[in-house]
Enzyme design. Structure first.
Site, PDB file in Angstrom:
ATOM      1  N   ARG A   1       8.085  20.753  65.555  1.00 37.69           N
ATOM      2  CA  ARG A   1       6.688  20.394  65.286  1.00 37.69           C
ATOM      3  C   ARG A   1       6.094  19.649  66.477  1.00 37.69           C
ATOM      4  NH1 ARG A   1       9.176  20.835  60.374  1.00 37.69           N
ATOM      5  NH2 ARG A   1       8.158  22.487  59.167  1.00 37.69           N
TER       6      ARG A   1
ATOM      7  N   ASP B   1      11.707  26.272  64.387  1.00 39.17           N
ATOM      8  CA  ASP B   1      10.851  26.277  63.197  1.00 39.17           C
ATOM      9  C   ASP B   1       9.592  27.016  63.593  1.00 39.17           C
ATOM     10  OD1 ASP B   1       9.384  25.459  60.756  1.00 39.17           O
ATOM     11  OD2 ASP B   1      11.007  24.018  60.543  1.00 39.17           O
TER      12      ASP B   1
ATOM     13  N   HIS C   1      10.722  29.750  57.552  1.00 43.45           N
ATOM     14  CA  HIS C   1      10.312  28.879  58.660  1.00 43.45           C
ATOM     15  C   HIS C   1      10.543  29.565  60.004  1.00 43.45           C
ATOM     16  CE1 HIS C   1       9.404  24.996  56.703  1.00 43.45           C
ATOM     17  NE2 HIS C   1      10.256  25.382  55.782  1.00 43.45           N
TER      18      HIS C   1
ATOM     19  N   ASP D   1      15.882  26.549  53.833  1.00 40.75           N
ATOM     20  CA  ASP D   1      14.928  25.923  52.900  1.00 40.75           C
ATOM     21  C   ASP D   1      13.614  26.689  52.835  1.00 40.75           C
ATOM     22  OD1 ASP D   1      14.581  25.134  55.619  1.00 40.75           O
ATOM     23  OD2 ASP D   1      13.122  23.642  54.973  1.00 40.75           O
ATOM     24  N   GLU D   2      12.970  26.541  51.690  1.00 42.28           N
ATOM     25  CA  GLU D   2      11.562  26.891  51.500  1.00 42.28           C
ATOM     26  C   GLU D   2      11.200  28.320  51.919  1.00 42.28           C
ATOM     27  OE1 GLU D   2       9.243  22.727  51.740  1.00 42.28           O
ATOM     28  OE2 GLU D   2       9.835  23.470  53.696  1.00 42.28           O
TER      29      GLU D   2
ATOM     30  N   TRP E   1      18.234  17.734  49.703  1.00 45.81           N
ATOM     31  CA  TRP E   1      16.997  17.080  50.158  1.00 45.81           C
ATOM     32  C   TRP E   1      15.931  16.992  49.076  1.00 45.81           C
ATOM     33  CZ3 TRP E   1      12.017  19.324  50.890  1.00 45.81           C
ATOM     34  CH2 TRP E   1      11.940  20.700  50.670  1.00 45.81           C
TER      35      TRP E   1
ATOM     36  N   TYR F   1      13.560  10.369  53.942  1.00 43.63           N
ATOM     37  CA  TYR F   1      12.583  11.051  54.789  1.00 43.63           C
ATOM     38  C   TYR F   1      11.711  10.018  55.489  1.00 43.63           C
ATOM     39  CZ  TYR F   1      13.518  15.941  53.699  1.00 43.63           C
ATOM     40  OH  TYR F   1      14.091  17.186  53.632  1.00 43.63           O
TER      41      TYR F   1
ATOM     42  N   ASP G   1       9.413  10.315  57.464  1.00 40.74           N
ATOM     43  CA  ASP G   1       8.026  10.681  57.783  1.00 40.74           C
ATOM     44  C   ASP G   1       7.037  10.123  56.758  1.00 40.74           C
ATOM     45  OD1 ASP G   1       9.048  12.426  55.869  1.00 40.74           O
ATOM     46  OD2 ASP G   1       8.079  14.213  56.685  1.00 40.74           O
TER      47      ASP G   1
ATOM     48  N   TRP H   1      11.144  14.282  60.270  1.00 42.52           N
ATOM     49  CA  TRP H   1      10.248  15.440  60.405  1.00 42.52           C
ATOM     50  C   TRP H   1       9.024  14.995  61.186  1.00 42.52           C
ATOM     51  CZ3 TRP H   1      12.369  19.878  59.388  1.00 42.52           C
ATOM     52  CH2 TRP H   1      13.384  19.957  58.437  1.00 42.52           C
TER      53      TRP H   1
HETATM   54  C1  ACM Z   1      12.928  20.275  54.144  1.00 36.26           C
HETATM   55  O1  ACM Z   1      12.429  19.137  54.135  1.00 36.26           O
HETATM   56  N1  ACM Z   1      12.139  21.351  54.035  1.00 36.26           N
HETATM   57  C2  ACM Z   1      14.347  20.490  54.268  1.00 36.26           C
END
Ligand code: ACM
Ligand code: ZN
Length: 685
Positions: free
Chosen positions: A161, A190, A267, A322-323, A389, A414, A416, A464
């Protein structure tokens, strides 16, 4: 023998002194398992000699670290040196090779461990014990026996990022070592940028390591394009393989394993921008899933991973997981054919197929797959490691299924999230995670069986970077919360004590500032939202609330009793006091039980742009005696724009004099932006 001192060691002897240490605060982060402070102090001068019985190459590594530390110690063959770092066959009460025993007394300093890493950690402890004045270091007489609670003590860094320089990465490794963290999880790829030079696919860094936007937010809200390094306004970067080797060598000396993460199958927008043939045919520019039906995807991933494994010696290779959205796979002819031929019932199992193949590939190369907890959902090979997570549930399920687990739940790990009152902080992704909350975390969930506990290998903080455009900002978000994580990871729960830790953290913040880091200034901490600190008593307390539209199951707070339970929310919409409504109005009626005199009705809403939480477009308050016919008494139009980037709390209220039994409170969703509404209490007086 020890006291027959000449040459280099003489200055150390001259500076040895005894005085009372009773009034000296001794603090070490993470807190050692056993720390016994005695009267007296020991001093030595910069450049003092040390002796070690390690092998030549081990001694060279230790010497390099010692020489570049503030102590500037130099290795000596003199067996009489007063600073001694000795490998021993065994240490009583210490089973980990990372453990050590450290004694400082009138005879000098003696560190003992069964392996170089233990001596290295003894040295980190010494660095924190010492106070420097005029080139002399003074420390109290102590006896310390120390070892870690968990073998895996990690920090993650997202360099996709926002790209970070090699110097910055190495500086953070130095801090990790000071706090006895031993795994650096490097999130190298990513959608926002590919950061690793690969000889097999140079196009990845030629075409997807830079963006024509200065920061992630403008990239995300703009066209999400990439560009080459020499395009006008290009921002970003990547690590050459030589850069990686420098980082790895630095990490090796600091006893830190570097775990590379190559994200798949989601991602991956940046990969698809370079190799669009790896997407499902129907994929949209904004989705980032690789086509799992296409063998070319596996050829690509295997080539990438082969080169990654050549570079990185780590036992673990992180593959993300993930995601990932299953939408494009479910419509893709190749993915559907793969599902049919492999007997997979849905997109999750299709992802499981990819993870299984990649795990096998890594296993054939002697490595272990590690991934975010979604990898559990499609079936997982036994030796894959799960990083939990989305809460602890994934970790518990993984431990029950016999997988190694790293705990890193968002609510505690986290970094962030806002670390202090968001109104005082630079924009963050949301949430509210104080030093104290990180510190309170126990990676072994209540009720985990003895066997499940064995699978919980450790804990990790994640940095992050969406909302951390600069390196200074990343440090601001990381420290001092990383110190709390280090104590969670290292120190036994019985030895933890937040007031003691906070004092130590304040001292460490000063140290970090002195050495060029940019931590959050803990001494300025404001703390939790005032309204949330004590329950509010009011006329509507515990009255029944009828919902015309249901609250969201994702943010129920206390369910139907939330809006009259007297509990106001804190800074975070996720604190289980704020109730969320997704793409709906807040439309509730409070029944006071009988017609009552009232003077005031009010409720707070919040707005936070990142997670699409908006203030209502309008609020309408109406009264009724019979619950059927309502008279509107107040309508309030919101004047805060949706472009506002700061977290906003807005109070909507009616004041006057009225008699009513029913209070109808409506917060109208702004249908131009949809998203969320959040409120915490309808206060009626
Ligand atoms: C994540 O925070 N998407 C692993
Ligand atoms: Zn496909």
């Amino acid at each position: 023998m020890k006291k027959a001192l000449f040459s280099l060691i003489v200055p150390c002897l001259l500076l040895t002194a005894c005085s009372s240490s009773a009034d000296r605060e001794v603090s070490v982060v993470p807190q050692p398992q056993s720390l016994d402070v005695q009267d007296g102090t020991y001093s030595f001068a910069t450049g003092c000699a040390f002796h070690t019985n390690l092998s030549e190459s081990e001694r060279a590594d230790l010497s390099a670290v010692f020489a570049s530390s503030p102590f500037c110690l130099t290795a000596s063959d003199d067996d009489g040196a007063l600073l001694r770092f000795e490998r021993v066959d065994a240490l009583p009460d210490v089973s980990s090779e990372e453990g050590y025993r450290l004694t400082v007394d009138a005879d000098g300093i003696r560190a003992e461990a069964v392996a170089p890493v233990g001596l290295f950690y003894a040295f980190q402890t010494l660095l924190q014990l010492a106070e420097e004045k005029d080139g002399r270091f003074t420390m109290p007489f102590v006896r310390i026996t120390d070892y870690p609670r968990f073998a895996y003590r990690g920090m993650h860094m997202d360099v996709s990022r926002h790209f970070r320089s090699v110097e910055f990465v190495m500086k953070q490794l130095d801090a990790m070592a000071r706090y006895k963290l031993n795994r650096f999880h490097w999130h190298l790829t990513d959608g926002a940028g590919w950061r690793l030079e690969l000889k097999c696919y140079p196009q990845l860094t030629e075409q997807a390591a830079y963006r024509p936007y200065p920061d992630w937010k403008s990239w995300w809200n703009g066209g999400r394009k990439y560009c080459s390094k020499d395009s006008p306004g290009a921002s970003g970067g990547y690590y050459s393989q030589d850069d990686v080797r420098r980082v790895l060598e630095h990490a090796r000396r600091l006893h830190i394993d570097v775990i590379p993460e190559i994200e798949m199958p989601g991602h991956s927008e940046e990969i698809l921008a370079v190799f669009p043939q790896l997407a499902c045919p129907n994929h949209s520019q904004r989705s980032g899933e690789l086509c799992i039906g296409n063998e070319a995807t596996f050829d690509f991933l295997e080539h990438v991973l082969e080169e990654v494994m050549e570079l990185f010696p780590s036992e673990y290779i992180h593959i993300g997981g993930d995601e990932a959205s299953t939408v494009s796979w479910e419509q893709c002819p190749k993915c559907r054919a793969r599902m049919r031929s492999e007997g997979l019932k849905d997109g999750k199992e299709l992802q499981g197929y990819l993870i299984g193949r990649i795990a096998k590939f890594l296993g054939e190369h002697g490595r272990k797959l590690i991934g975010w907890d979604e990898i559990l959902e499609g079936g997982l090979p036994q030796d894959a490691v799960v990083m939990s997570w989305r809460g602890e549930e994934g970790g518990i399920a993984a431990a029950k299924a016999g997988h190694e687990v790293i705990m890193t739940p968002g609510a505690f790990c986290y970094l962030d999230a806002y670390q202090d009152a968001p109104v005082t902080q630079p924009e963050a992704i949301g949430g509210y995670l104080t030093l104290e909350k990180v510190y309170s975390y126990n990676p072994v969930p209540d009720g985990a069986s003895a066997e499940q506990q064995l699978y919980i290998r450790g804990v990790q903080a994640n940095v992050w970077a969406e909302y951390m455009p600069t390196e200074e900002h990343a440090e601001y978000m990381t420290y001092p919360r990383l110190l709390a994580l280090s104590e969670v990871a290292w120190t036994s729960p019985a030895r933890k004590d937040f007031p003691r830790f906070r004092k130590a953290a304040l001292k460490e913040v000063a140290w970090l500032q002195m050495y060029g880091y940019h931590p959050f200034d803990l001494s300025e901490e404001v703390g939790e939202r005032r309204e949330s600190l004590r329950p509010v008593a009011h006329r509507g307390l515990h009255c029944a609330v009828a919902y015309a539209q249901p609250w969201s199951a994702a943010y129920p707070a206390a369910g139907d009793s939330t809006l009259t339970d007297g509990l106001r929310g804190g800074w975070s919409y996720g604190d289980r006091r704020w109730q969320g409504f997704l793409c709906k109005d807040v439309d509730v009626t409070v029944d006071l039980g009988k017609v009552s005199d009232i003077r005031q009705v009010e409720a707070d809403f919040m707005q936070l742009r990142g997670p699409e939480i908006w203030l209502p477009k309008e609020v309408a308050i109406s009264f009724s005696d019979d619950g059927k016919t309502f008279t509107e008494v107040k309508r309030i139009v919101t004047d805060v724009p949706v472009t506002e980037t700061k977290l906003v709390f807005q109070n909507y209220r009616w004041e006057g004099s009225a008699k009513t039994r029913y209070v109808h409170f409506v917060g109208l969703l702004n249908r131009e932006v949809m998203g969320w509404l959040f409120t915490d209490e309808i206060v009626i007086n």
